[in-house]
Design an enzyme around this catalytic site. Structure first.
Site, PDB file in Angstrom:
ATOM      1  N   GLU A 117     -12.152 -32.785 -45.677  1.00  0.00           N
ATOM      2  CA  GLU A 117     -11.287 -33.971 -45.777  1.00  0.00           C
ATOM      3  C   GLU A 117      -9.949 -33.467 -46.293  1.00  0.00           C
ATOM      4  O   GLU A 117      -9.866 -32.997 -47.425  1.00  0.00           O
ATOM      5  CB  GLU A 117     -11.929 -34.990 -46.704  1.00  0.00           C
ATOM      6  CG  GLU A 117     -13.303 -35.367 -46.151  1.00  0.00           C
ATOM      7  CD  GLU A 117     -14.020 -36.382 -46.997  1.00  0.00           C
ATOM      8  OE1 GLU A 117     -13.420 -37.425 -47.259  1.00  0.00           O
ATOM      9  OE2 GLU A 117     -15.166 -36.125 -47.381  1.00  0.00           O
ATOM     10  N   CYS A 148      -3.943 -38.988 -50.828  1.00  0.00           N
ATOM     11  CA  CYS A 148      -3.941 -38.431 -49.470  1.00  0.00           C
ATOM     12  C   CYS A 148      -3.552 -39.519 -48.475  1.00  0.00           C
ATOM     13  O   CYS A 148      -2.991 -39.247 -47.418  1.00  0.00           O
ATOM     14  CB  CYS A 148      -5.300 -37.857 -49.136  1.00  0.00           C
ATOM     15  SG  CYS A 148      -6.614 -38.992 -49.558  1.00  0.00           S
TER      16      CYS A 148
HETATM   17  N1  LIG Z   1      -8.578 -36.505 -46.815  1.00  0.00           N
HETATM   18  C1  LIG Z   1      -8.930 -36.850 -48.022  1.00  0.00           C
HETATM   19  O1  LIG Z   1      -9.832 -37.631 -48.227  1.00  0.00           O
HETATM   20  C2  LIG Z   1      -8.206 -36.271 -49.216  1.00  0.00           C
HETATM   21  C3  LIG Z   1      -8.438 -36.813 -50.470  1.00  0.00           C
HETATM   22  C4  LIG Z   1      -7.772 -36.280 -51.573  1.00  0.00           C
HETATM   23  C5  LIG Z   1      -6.886 -35.231 -51.424  1.00  0.00           C
HETATM   24  N2  LIG Z   1      -6.658 -34.724 -50.184  1.00  0.00           N
HETATM   25  C6  LIG Z   1      -5.688 -33.648 -50.016  1.00  0.00           C
HETATM   26  O2  LIG Z   1      -5.823 -32.709 -51.084  1.00  0.00           O
HETATM   27  C7  LIG Z   1      -4.571 -32.118 -51.385  1.00  0.00           C
HETATM   28  C8  LIG Z   1      -4.287 -32.242 -52.873  1.00  0.00           C
HETATM   29  O3  LIG Z   1      -5.321 -31.697 -53.627  1.00  0.00           O
HETATM   30  P1  LIG Z   1      -5.275 -30.213 -54.225  1.00  0.00           P
HETATM   31  O4  LIG Z   1      -3.878 -29.876 -54.623  1.00  0.00           O
HETATM   32  O5  LIG Z   1      -6.329 -30.146 -55.285  1.00  0.00           O
HETATM   33  O6  LIG Z   1      -5.705 -29.359 -52.961  1.00  0.00           O
HETATM   34  P2  LIG Z   1      -6.028 -27.807 -52.852  1.00  0.00           P
HETATM   35  O7  LIG Z   1      -6.368 -27.540 -51.448  1.00  0.00           O
HETATM   36  O8  LIG Z   1      -4.974 -26.987 -53.490  1.00  0.00           O
HETATM   37  O9  LIG Z   1      -7.316 -27.600 -53.777  1.00  0.00           O
HETATM   38  C9  LIG Z   1      -8.535 -28.297 -53.559  1.00  0.00           C
HETATM   39  C10 LIG Z   1      -9.684 -27.495 -54.144  1.00  0.00           C
HETATM   40  O10 LIG Z   1      -9.806 -26.274 -53.418  1.00  0.00           O
HETATM   41  C11 LIG Z   1      -9.843 -25.173 -54.312  1.00  0.00           C
HETATM   42  N3  LIG Z   1      -9.289 -24.014 -53.627  1.00  0.00           N
HETATM   43  C12 LIG Z   1      -8.007 -23.553 -53.638  1.00  0.00           C
HETATM   44  N4  LIG Z   1      -7.910 -22.445 -52.868  1.00  0.00           N
HETATM   45  C13 LIG Z   1      -9.134 -22.210 -52.350  1.00  0.00           C
HETATM   46  C14 LIG Z   1      -9.674 -21.230 -51.457  1.00  0.00           C
HETATM   47  N5  LIG Z   1      -8.921 -20.275 -50.959  1.00  0.00           N
HETATM   48  N6  LIG Z   1     -10.986 -21.301 -51.118  1.00  0.00           N
HETATM   49  C15 LIG Z   1     -11.765 -22.294 -51.614  1.00  0.00           C
HETATM   50  N7  LIG Z   1     -11.313 -23.251 -52.448  1.00  0.00           N
HETATM   51  C16 LIG Z   1     -10.014 -23.215 -52.814  1.00  0.00           C
HETATM   52  C17 LIG Z   1      -9.041 -25.659 -55.510  1.00  0.00           C
HETATM   53  O11 LIG Z   1      -9.355 -24.889 -56.661  1.00  0.00           O
HETATM   54  C18 LIG Z   1      -9.511 -27.098 -55.607  1.00  0.00           C
HETATM   55  O12 LIG Z   1     -10.766 -27.166 -56.248  1.00  0.00           O
HETATM   56  C19 LIG Z   1      -3.557 -32.865 -50.516  1.00  0.00           C
HETATM   57  O13 LIG Z   1      -3.304 -32.101 -49.376  1.00  0.00           O
HETATM   58  C20 LIG Z   1      -4.298 -34.145 -50.154  1.00  0.00           C
HETATM   59  O14 LIG Z   1      -3.837 -34.765 -48.983  1.00  0.00           O
HETATM   60  C21 LIG Z   1      -7.296 -35.205 -49.080  1.00  0.00           C
END
Ligand SMILES: NC(=O)c1ccc[n+]([C@@H]2O[C@H](COP(=O)([O-])OP(=O)(O)OC[C@H]3O[C@@H](n4cnc5c(N)ncnc54)[C@H](O)[C@@H]3O)[C@@H](O)[C@H]2O)c1
Length: 522
Positions: A286, A320
């Site tokens: 997501e 998001c």
């Molecule tokens: N579609 C949806 O339902 C939804 C909901 C909420 C947030 N989002 C999206 O999430 C983003 C914001 O959240 P964020 O800043 O926490 O996102 P992010 O992608 O930076 O991090 C999300 C998670 O992934 C982990 N992560 C980071 N690098 C990784 C890697 N290389 N491998 C595995 N895991 C890794 C982070 O530690 C964190 O736990 C925005 O893009 C937003 O649109 C989407």
């Protein structure tokens, strides 16, 4: 058959009542006195502390809200050993009993909802209404998936013919790794975890580094509800731990919510079959969005303006689903820009704990810098039509900004910014607006303000987004009412809080038995 009453959404607090507001402020004072929380690595019944990783208050970055222990690759291996044990016990537990544990976890959260909302205010700068709604959504996920898993467990009816018995059941896929973001610090990790657990899969949870305190609340709730320790481990951390978890051959399902680049990296890594791995990992993704609101020439602006402004600026645009771009019919563009600018100018920018706040600080310095870069670009390439300045010095505040007159290829119009910056773009009509939406790689949410039912039908047919909202704001999906999730590069279309979600965590098995016996075995 489930003996649970039908699902209903958890009611949000009535924040207009003075006694409720007083209770919230008490909860915030009580919580603040107990900070920082300690968040250990939790594997089975064991807890480990070690290298520390603080999470801080975005509104007061010198205040530490939680101190988490950074999990290691060795912790990943240990958590997966434990989860394997969890699969044998939790996976064999009857669906009704698993559901009962989730419902008890929901009750645990309900009893502590003020305290947990207060933690969201501090750890993620969620204003009270948003923090309260997040706790309610977490409760909803537990209650909704508990019921859904019981129904799924019954299996579908298959065609039966004489001499043959056909049966189809859904069984747990195996260990699920849950990797969550910070912006819905309880509800999103809870939804993914509850989906996996309800269907019998043990979970290893890796929460966002910005919100380990909220993740701790979730794990405590689940364990208090009766989910065995072997079925839910907590690995706070970032970097090595995520990579090790995603690559591990014993992980069957990865439930990820976060940004597109990270989602793509996870999908790539999950495609590699590791030593001893006898399955293809399933990645539930997501991801991000660039959510557009179309405003037709006959739209009711009394409805459109507040809908757009709240969708773009509540929680500083860090949902998001938030509105990022408005595509307005040129016939009413000047009027809309004027009214949106006026409405933005009176938004209250302030600390999340203050009840009147509309726009809190963003989550961290890197986010503040990112939003500022896009705002500068908007100024250089177009026109700033509204901006609230100055904003408070203490905390990662970004001035809420509205830009217009940008060239169509501007990154401001096309990339996810994830902050309080809205771009307004003129179009010749709804057809052109749909062409623009269709040209974007993201397809998460979208909106339409129009009165003509023919236009509504047209946009419905042409819109690729996962969630289209007509004549209302475009955020605030409710479990069971608006199954939520994006298409295209916004995700795998998994629809959290909807009837299909749980199927991603199970595999179907069909048994066909020949029942024409030739002679009796005695
Ligand atoms: N579609 C949806 O339902 C939804 C909901 C909420 C947030 N989002 C999206 O999430 C983003 C914001 O959240 P964020 O800043 O926490 O996102 P992010 O992608 O930076 O991090 C999300 C998670 O992934 C982990 N992560 C980071 N690098 C990784 C890697 N290389 N491998 C595995 N895991 C890794 C982070 O530690 C964190 O736990 C925005 O893009 C937003 O649109 C989407």
């Amino acid at each position: 058959m489930s003996t649970l009453p039908p699902f209903a959404n958890e009611p949000v607090l009535e924040l207009r009542r003075a006694p409720v507001r007083a209770q919230l402020q008490d909860a915030l004072r009580g919580l603040t006195a107990r900070l920082p929380l300690r968040v250990p690595v939790m594997i089975g019944t064991g807890e480990r502390t070690g290298t520390e990783m603080p999470s801080t208050d975005p509104g007061a970055p010198d205040h530490v809200v939680a101190v988490a222990t950074r999990a290691t690759e060795a912790d990943v291996a240990a958590a997966l050993d434990e989860a394997e044990r969890g699969l044998h016990t939790w996976g064999a537990t009857r669906a009704e009993e698993r559901a009962a544990a989730l419902v008890r976890a929901a009750a645990w959260l309900r009893e502590r909802r003020l305290e947990i909302a207060a933690l969201e205010v501090r750890e993620c700068a969620k204003p009270w209404p948003e923090a309260d709604a997040d706790v309610c959504e977490a409760i909803d996920f537990l209650e909704y998936y508990a019921r859904g898993a019981i129904a799924l467990d019954a299996g579908p009816e298959l065609l039966q013919v004489p001499g043959e018995r056909n049966e189809m059941r859904y069984v747990p896929r195996g260990v699920a790794a849950v990797i969550s973001p910070w912006n819905f610090p309880l509800a999103i990790p809870c939804g993914m975890t509850a989906g996996a657990l309800a269907t019998g899969n043990p979970v290893v949870l890796k929460p966002a580094e910005q919100s380990p305190g909220c993740a701790l609340m979730l794990v405590q709730a689940l364990r208090a509800g009766g989910v065995p320790a072997s079925a839910i481990s907590l690995l706070p951390g970032e970097g090595d731990v995520e990579a090790a978890l995603v690559a591990h051959p014993r992980v069957q399902t990865i439930a990820f919510t976060g940004s597109l680049p990270v989602g793509l990296e996870i999908n790539r890594a999950a495609g590699t079959v590791g030593p001893g791995q006898h399955h293809i990992k399933r990645v539930v993704s997501e991801l991000g969005g660039k959510n557009c609101v179309i405003v037709d020439s006959d739209a009711d602006l009394d409805e459109a303006v507040p809908g757009i402004v709240s969708s773009a600026f509540v929680y500083a645009g860090q949902k998001c689903s938030a509105a990022a771009r408005v595509l307005v019919h040129e016939a009413i563009a000047d009027q809309l820009i004027d009214r949106v600018a006026g409405a933005v100018q009176v938004l209250v920018v302030g600390q999340a704990g203050e009840l009147g706040t509309d726009v809190p600080p963003v989550i961290e310095q890197a986010a503040q810098e990112r939003v500022s870069r896009y705002a500068e670009l908007a100024r250089a390439q177009g026109e700033i039509v509204a901006r609230i300045e100055p904003v408070p010095d203490r905390g990662w505040f970004c001035p809420p900004t509205v830009a217009a007159g940008l060239p169509r290829d501007s990154p401001v119009l096309n990339e996810e910014i994830f902050g309080p910056l809205l771009a307004i773009d003129r179009v010749s009509g709804v057809e052109e607006a749909c062409d623009v939406v269709d040209g974007l790689p993201y397809a998460l949410t979208g909106g339409l303000f129009a009165r003509d039912p023919g236009v509504v039908r047209y946009v419905r047919e042409r819109s690729p987004v996962g969630n289209l909202y007509v004549n209302r704001g475009i955020t605030g999906a409710m479990v069971g009412r608006q199954p939520f999730g994006g298409n295209r590069l916004s995700g795998t279309g998994s629809k959290a809080g909807g009837p299909d979600y749980l199927r991603q965590f199970v595999e179907p098995r069909v048994v066909t038995e020949n029942t024409m016996r030739h002679g009796l075995e005695v």
